[in-house]
Write an enzyme that holds these catalytic residues in place. Structure first.
Site, PDB file in Angstrom:
ATOM      1  N   GLY A  39      -7.371  19.853  20.183  1.00 51.23           N
ATOM      2  CA  GLY A  39      -6.986  21.293  20.093  1.00 51.23           C
ATOM      3  C   GLY A  39      -7.467  21.855  21.400  1.00 51.23           C
ATOM      4  O   GLY A  39      -7.800  21.402  22.484  1.00 51.23           O
ATOM      5  N   GLY A  40      -7.685  23.218  21.118  1.00 50.28           N
ATOM      6  CA  GLY A  40      -8.359  23.919  22.087  1.00 50.28           C
ATOM      7  C   GLY A  40      -9.737  23.652  22.389  1.00 50.28           C
ATOM      8  O   GLY A  40     -10.531  24.476  23.162  1.00 50.28           O
ATOM      9  N   GLU A  69       1.494  -1.524   8.347  1.00 52.62           N
ATOM     10  CA  GLU A  69       0.710  -0.395   8.810  1.00 52.62           C
ATOM     11  C   GLU A  69       0.844  -0.257  10.178  1.00 52.62           C
ATOM     12  O   GLU A  69       1.214   0.843  10.943  1.00 52.62           O
ATOM     13  CB  GLU A  69      -0.638  -0.763   8.355  1.00 52.62           C
ATOM     14  CG  GLU A  69      -1.575   0.426   8.639  1.00 52.62           C
ATOM     15  CD  GLU A  69      -1.387   1.840   8.359  1.00 52.62           C
ATOM     16  OE1 GLU A  69      -1.480   2.060   7.185  1.00 52.62           O
ATOM     17  OE2 GLU A  69      -1.416   2.664   9.363  1.00 52.62           O
ATOM     18  N   ASP A 100       0.876   3.714   6.046  1.00 58.16           N
ATOM     19  CA  ASP A 100       0.890   3.241   4.636  1.00 58.16           C
ATOM     20  C   ASP A 100       0.560   4.371   3.662  1.00 58.16           C
ATOM     21  O   ASP A 100       1.310   4.834   3.006  1.00 58.16           O
ATOM     22  CB  ASP A 100      -0.251   2.049   4.006  1.00 58.16           C
ATOM     23  CG  ASP A 100       0.382   0.768   4.768  1.00 58.16           C
ATOM     24  OD1 ASP A 100       1.585   0.757   5.121  1.00 58.16           O
ATOM     25  OD2 ASP A 100      -0.355  -0.284   4.939  1.00 58.16           O
ATOM     26  N   GLN A 112       0.786  -1.177  -0.064  1.00 57.10           N
ATOM     27  CA  GLN A 112       0.024  -0.020   0.088  1.00 57.10           C
ATOM     28  C   GLN A 112       0.899   1.319  -0.096  1.00 57.10           C
ATOM     29  O   GLN A 112       0.653   2.385  -0.806  1.00 57.10           O
ATOM     30  CB  GLN A 112      -1.009   0.033   1.115  1.00 57.10           C
ATOM     31  CG  GLN A 112      -1.791   1.186   1.200  1.00 57.10           C
ATOM     32  CD  GLN A 112      -2.801   1.286   2.316  1.00 57.10           C
ATOM     33  OE1 GLN A 112      -3.479   2.270   2.662  1.00 57.10           O
ATOM     34  NE2 GLN A 112      -3.085   0.164   2.887  1.00 57.10           N
TER      35      GLN A 112
HETATM   36  N1  CAO Z   1      11.732  -9.796  -9.803  1.00 57.35           N
HETATM   37  C1  CAO Z   1      12.612 -10.469  -8.615  1.00 57.35           C
HETATM   38  N2  CAO Z   1      12.367 -10.234  -7.452  1.00 57.35           N
HETATM   39  C2  CAO Z   1      11.797  -9.285  -6.962  1.00 57.35           C
HETATM   40  C3  CAO Z   1      10.914  -8.610  -7.778  1.00 57.35           C
HETATM   41  C4  CAO Z   1      10.996  -8.873  -9.153  1.00 57.35           C
HETATM   42  N3  CAO Z   1      10.217  -8.121  -9.971  1.00 57.35           N
HETATM   43  N4  CAO Z   1      10.195  -7.767  -7.040  1.00 57.35           N
HETATM   44  C5  CAO Z   1      10.695  -8.071  -5.861  1.00 57.35           C
HETATM   45  N5  CAO Z   1      11.552  -9.007  -5.615  1.00 57.35           N
HETATM   46  C6  CAO Z   1      12.143  -9.409  -4.511  1.00 57.35           C
HETATM   47  C7  CAO Z   1      13.142  -8.455  -3.933  1.00 57.35           C
HETATM   48  O1  CAO Z   1      14.217  -8.522  -4.637  1.00 57.35           O
HETATM   49  C8  CAO Z   1      13.221  -9.104  -2.520  1.00 57.35           C
HETATM   50  O2  CAO Z   1      13.865 -10.367  -2.484  1.00 57.35           O
HETATM   51  P1  CAO Z   1      15.160 -10.449  -1.160  1.00 57.35           P
HETATM   52  O3  CAO Z   1      14.501 -10.408   0.062  1.00 57.35           O
HETATM   53  O4  CAO Z   1      15.818 -11.911  -1.715  1.00 57.35           O
HETATM   54  O5  CAO Z   1      16.156  -9.539  -1.549  1.00 57.35           O
HETATM   55  C9  CAO Z   1      11.860  -9.672  -2.271  1.00 57.35           C
HETATM   56  O6  CAO Z   1      11.503  -9.891  -3.608  1.00 57.35           O
HETATM   57  C10 CAO Z   1      11.008  -8.808  -1.615  1.00 57.35           C
HETATM   58  O7  CAO Z   1      11.429  -8.451  -0.374  1.00 57.35           O
HETATM   59  P2  CAO Z   1      10.278  -7.597   0.514  1.00 57.35           P
HETATM   60  O8  CAO Z   1      11.162  -7.641   1.728  1.00 57.35           O
HETATM   61  O9  CAO Z   1      10.136  -6.205   0.130  1.00 57.35           O
HETATM   62  O10 CAO Z   1       8.981  -8.297   0.735  1.00 57.35           O
HETATM   63  P3  CAO Z   1       8.278  -9.260   2.065  1.00 57.35           P
HETATM   64  O11 CAO Z   1       6.880  -9.699   1.562  1.00 57.35           O
HETATM   65  O12 CAO Z   1       9.043 -10.059   2.800  1.00 57.35           O
HETATM   66  O13 CAO Z   1       8.018  -7.888   2.972  1.00 57.35           O
HETATM   67  C11 CAO Z   1       7.108  -5.680   3.496  1.00 57.35           C
HETATM   68  C12 CAO Z   1       7.141  -6.956   2.928  1.00 57.35           C
HETATM   69  C13 CAO Z   1       6.305  -4.646   3.308  1.00 57.35           C
HETATM   70  C14 CAO Z   1       7.027  -5.810   4.995  1.00 57.35           C
HETATM   71  C15 CAO Z   1       8.541  -5.102   3.154  1.00 57.35           C
HETATM   72  O14 CAO Z   1       8.703  -4.756   1.923  1.00 57.35           O
HETATM   73  C16 CAO Z   1       8.634  -3.683   3.740  1.00 57.35           C
HETATM   74  O15 CAO Z   1       9.057  -3.790   4.874  1.00 57.35           O
HETATM   75  N6  CAO Z   1       8.868  -2.896   2.814  1.00 57.35           N
HETATM   76  C17 CAO Z   1       9.294  -1.327   3.567  1.00 57.35           C
HETATM   77  C18 CAO Z   1       7.996  -0.748   4.486  1.00 57.35           C
HETATM   78  C19 CAO Z   1       6.658  -0.551   3.734  1.00 57.35           C
HETATM   79  O16 CAO Z   1       6.691  -0.136   2.646  1.00 57.35           O
HETATM   80  N7  CAO Z   1       5.810  -1.230   4.335  1.00 57.35           N
HETATM   81  C20 CAO Z   1       4.587  -0.943   4.061  1.00 57.35           C
HETATM   82  C21 CAO Z   1       4.020  -1.865   3.033  1.00 57.35           C
HETATM   83  S1  CAO Z   1       2.281  -1.582   2.956  1.00 57.35           S
HETATM   84  O17 CAO Z   1       1.521  -2.280   4.338  1.00 57.35           O
END
Ligand code: CAO
Length: 416
Positions: A248-249, A140, A169, A17
């Protein structure tokens, strides 16, 4: 109609998101947003909380309108090659992967800057770079706890509470959009791109600014006169949860209206604006309170503010929330019915302004989304359906100079 961001090309490497909310808004305002997704699965929200089997979920469609979708495995060498080509001709790359994911993929800020020194690289992370939690993945509600919203939301005798609004988000996405637009204007002056980073914790804290105000007031004087804990309750050394008190106030509270016994949302929010005391007294049929020293000033009212709210509730008992607001608006009293999602979805004013928009999707048909909350005199953003997974892969690759044969080869080796 031309749009202000026409010609701005954005690589949308976002998911869930926070990032998608940012790039969607930039797409509404004219940017060409190319969502890069993993072949086969794409953004996880395509399949999360589905209401129609096999069709992109509303979670995805409502955060990815007006975009193009390119499937690309950016971990394979041929995929990296495609991404590099795209980077060379794009203005912005936006990502919200977990910490270090882009670096591990081989696209550190230094590498991106080397490939395209004019490109702006915008990131969302849970915590800012260098923070002692900067290795954490964040969603979030985690951000709401980390940014001070949870400890200050809810009732004093209950646990820390999460807001339904996406403070972690979408709010972070909006901060990022401001950062990107600022960097684009900066680039017009310097010719250089830069890195723009926004953390979810910081974005939540930015919205909790008044609570940091309250912490400092509490430190100094030991109490907060606008909180329900004053003057009868106790204060500790941290900002308490204030229930539905006005921030607020102006004291305020959620008050029962006709039908509250069976309708969980038969309430209004009522604000006791200091200088509106006289009209309030007239509106609720208590003119004798206007000059009564026990009610005349905000200071005099505060010790028995809940008795005042109770009296207003008695006045509200035979009025629906809509009838009540129709009376109170004539007296210039800040108030609103507590509106449900169903009421908002069918609100004719929100439909007319485009804030609630009905959109067509190739597979699901029509659905409702929240359109642009920002209104312009010279532009009305038109909301289009979200793309199917990889819908624009061929188009984008052809635009990068790939032949039909080359595209077929990339498909066969599952790079796209
Ligand atoms: N081709 C190949 N690999 C891809 C890709 C693509 N097109 N797109 C993504 N990937 C891979 C990434 O390289 C990563 O791989 P590695 O971990 O092996 O390096 C993996 O997919 C994505 O990892 P991620 O950590 O982003 O995904 P997750 O599902 O484990 O975590 C989230 C999700 C949201 C917790 C994490 O992305 C995060 O903390 N993001 C930053 C904060 C954020 O935006 N959070 C809000 C999300 S909205 O609620």
């Amino acid at each position: 109609m031309s749009k202000p961001l026409d010609g701005v090309k954005i690589i949308d490497f976002t998911h869930v998101q926070a990032g998608p909310a940012c790039t969607q808004m930039l797409a509404w305002f004219g940017a060409d947003v190319i969502k890069v997704e993993r072949p086969g699965s794409g953004d996880v929200t395509r399949s999360q909380l589905r209401d129609i089997p096999g069709v992109d979920a509303l979670y995805f469609t409502m955060l990815n309108s007006n975009k193009r979708s390119l499937t690309l495995d950016t971990k394979k060498p041929e995929g990296k090659e495609v991404l590099e080509k795209l980077i060379r001709e794009s203005d912005v790359l936006v990502e919200n992967f977990g910490p270090g994911a882009l670096d591990r993929m081989g696209f550190s800020w230094e590498r991106l800057n080397e490939l395209n020194p004019k490109m702006i690289v915008a990131s969302v992370k849970g915590f800012s770079d260098g923070h002692h939690y900067d290795d954490l993945k964040v969603y979030e509600n985690v951000a709401q706890c980390a940014g001070g919203a949870a400890s200050t939301t809810g009732f004093w005798d209950g646990p820390p509470t999460i807001s339904a609004a996406a403070l972690g988000d979408s709010n972070t996405g909006m901060h990022l959009a401001i950062g990107i637009l600022t960097a684009l204007i900066g680039r017009d002056k310097t010719g250089k791109g830069q890195k723009v980073a926004v953390s979810m914790q910081d974005s939540v804290l930015n919205l909790c600014r008044v609570k940091l105000r309250d912490q400092q007031r509490l430190d100094r004087v030991g109490y907060l006169e606008e909180y329900p804990q004053y003057p009868h309750g106790e204060f500790s050394d941290v900002v308490p949860r204030g229930g539905n008190a006005g921030g607020g106030g102006q004291p305020g509270w959620v008050l029962k209206c006709k039908g509250w016994e069976t309708d969980a949302n038969a309430y209004i929010y009522f604000t006791v604006q200091g200088h509106a005391w006289e009209p309030i007294c007239r509106a609720i049929g208590r003119p004798e309170w206007i000059d009564d020293p026990a009610y005349k000033t905000a200071e005099a009212r505060q010790p028995h503010i809940f008795e005042i709210f109770k009296t207003i509730e008695e006045w509200l008992a035979d009025k629906t929330k809509f009838e009540a607001v129709d009376v109170l608006r004539k007296f210039d009293i800040p108030c609103s019915p507590v509106l449900t999602m169903k009421e908002l979805a069918n609100d004719p004013s929100l439909r007319a302004s485009g804030t609630i928009a009905e959109v067509q999707h190739k597979e699901r048909g029509s659905y409702l989304t929240v359109g642009s909350p920002i209104k312009f005199s010279d532009m009305k953003p038109e909301i289009t359906g979200s793309p199917l997974l990889g819908e624009h892969t061929e188009e984008v690759l052809a635009g990068l100079g790939y032949s039909r044969n080359q595209i077929e080869n990339l498909r066969e080796s599952k790079v796209v």
